[in-house]
Design an enzyme around this catalytic site. Sequence first.
Site, PDB file in Angstrom:
ATOM      1  CG  ASN A 300      -1.944   1.309   1.297  1.00  0.00           C
ATOM      2  OD1 ASN A 300      -2.607   1.407   0.704  1.00  0.00           O
ATOM      3  ND2 ASN A 300      -1.275   2.193   2.302  1.00  0.00           N
ATOM      4  CD  GLU A 301      -1.652   5.686  -0.094  1.00  0.00           C
ATOM      5  OE1 GLU A 301      -1.201   6.226   0.791  1.00  0.00           O
ATOM      6  OE2 GLU A 301      -2.686   5.826  -0.642  1.00  0.00           O
ATOM      7  CB  ALA A 302       5.564   1.254  -1.819  1.00  0.00           C
ATOM      8  CG  HIS A 366      -4.718   4.331  -3.266  1.00  0.00           C
ATOM      9  ND1 HIS A 366      -3.605   4.340  -2.448  1.00  0.00           N
ATOM     10  CD2 HIS A 366      -5.322   3.284  -3.949  1.00  0.00           C
ATOM     11  CE1 HIS A 366      -3.716   2.872  -2.380  1.00  0.00           C
ATOM     12  NE2 HIS A 366      -4.654   2.187  -2.889  1.00  0.00           N
TER      13      HIS A 366
END
Length: 616
Positions: A300-302, A366
Amino acid sequence: MGNEQVATPTGDARADWEARIGLRRHGGSGRDQLPPPTGLRAAGGRGQVTLDWEPVPGAVGYLVHRADRPDGPYLPLDHQGGDVLAVPHPPYADTTGEPGRTYHYAVATLADVDVCGEPGGGVAAASTPDGPAAVRVAVDAAGTDGPVHRPWRRMIGAERLSHLLCADTTGGRPIGAEFTEALSIMRRELGVETVRAHAILHDDVGVYREVDGRPVYDFSRVDEIYDTLLGLGLRPVVELSFMPADLARDPDRTVFAFNAIISPPRDWDRWADLVRALVAHLVDRYGLAEVRRWEFEVWNEANLEVFWTGTREEYLRLYEVSARAVRDVDAALRVGGPGSAAAAWNGALLDHVARTGAPIDFLSTHTYGSPPLDLRPLCEAAGRPDLELLWTEWGITPTHFNPVTDGVFAAAFLLRGMRSAAGRIEALAYWVASDHFEELGRPPRLFHGGFGLLTVGNLRKPRFWALAALARLGDDQLPVTVDGDGAGSLVETWAARHADGRVHVLVWNGTLDQSKAGGAPALERDVRVDVAGLADRPYRVTHWRVDATHSNIEEVWARHGGGDWPDDAQWSLLRAADTLDRYEPDTEARPADGVLGWAFPLPMPGFSLLELVPLD
């Protein structure tokens, strides 16, 4: 963790989050800049300037610029969404300017979210402070524009799913039971199919530890979680995160109040073995046919330092190792990423996959504060037009405890985004289902600016009613033309027909400009809706409304005491008011020459849903 352990907007968790959330790991995709769009035109109206332009082949989006003088400087127009300011397509309504003042506009084209070209030649326009403002909506009930696409049904976001098993309370309400019911409402009332959540590998699920230096797996709690979810008729998106402490290179680096470890693995082979073992266990428990319907998303959102202590290259390695481990179990299992913030790293992941041959079935990313960009050109340029586009987080703001999330403004925003996404995106997952959500701590009061479509207590916020209105649309999309002041940019519509002849017309009034979240009289519109092509028979007409005083549970709470948490009597009052309100009494009418028409004022923000039911 008890109910008293909450993070407030001024608490340590919030301060830490704000300090780190903007730290993005950059790295351009290597794509060439694109020229600005041609045919830019601007039309001033009451309280707004509408911009339109011709699309540019290969564009993922456009960034609107504005200047006070013809010679600039032209700066990106900030509608205060707090994330990506670019939009996927025109038209665009600028409501941020001073009425009566002339501004100069130019538009730049994005080849990727981090590859923005130069803005083109400018055009001038000014809004007006007052005067008449009318919009006309013409619906052809006998025509068709193809099927209604429903990107909201594919997926919803949620707090980590171990919350389903939580026996604590918030505001006196049982967390696990209400979170379970919230997800059931998503399935039952909105038709949602899958749930995307963080942290299935978090240590509170207990999947991994090392004993005498050797890995030990325990998937019993995963089974309990997924059994509960599947029992609701929902499937999980298996986000492969976060890192178990015994496998983490940097075990002391965490995020959120629940201390999710954001580190790369210290042993890549053991990480691959863990992923492979988890997937094999899921196939063994739920069956290959079932698990082939799931998505496996890598991290998630690295691209934010708050979620990943490694480099971009280490994330790409994590993706490849994880994707190959998933596919080792079965070649038809579906895997993708990068699950990135602000639509970043998609081009980089596609480049890596093309270079290494790593498997990929979908792009996931996202954005907040704007409709999602158009990533299809990136897939086509990479020779992968087959990839699904899954926006696994989307919402009005990325900021916790933001009041904009509780009000009507978010409902109009949601409608705009879903309409924009329909037909070009497979999933647009609103973040999140429930205010039983504790990334920065548990909710300190009933209306606290929580991300949820539902409050603690499962009261429906205005933006839930936006999705509920969309869920009522039939399968056959109807042709609609809209003209007038702000048509298509401020006021939009969606109409559809059911097989039994029922017709729904949804009309909303909204701007991306969050400085107008509390409303703006200059942006109110007088709307005329005419539905043609109807059968010569009577129809029952129902008009539902969401605005400041209709279907707005926050306003009901403010009128009846407000405060932190309701008492028993107030809960009863709120539940009685938890409805989609009628704007006016139902009527029966017979079309004149196949046409029925209505006129009504439509505030900004607000929306109306008209239902026409043919009567025997």
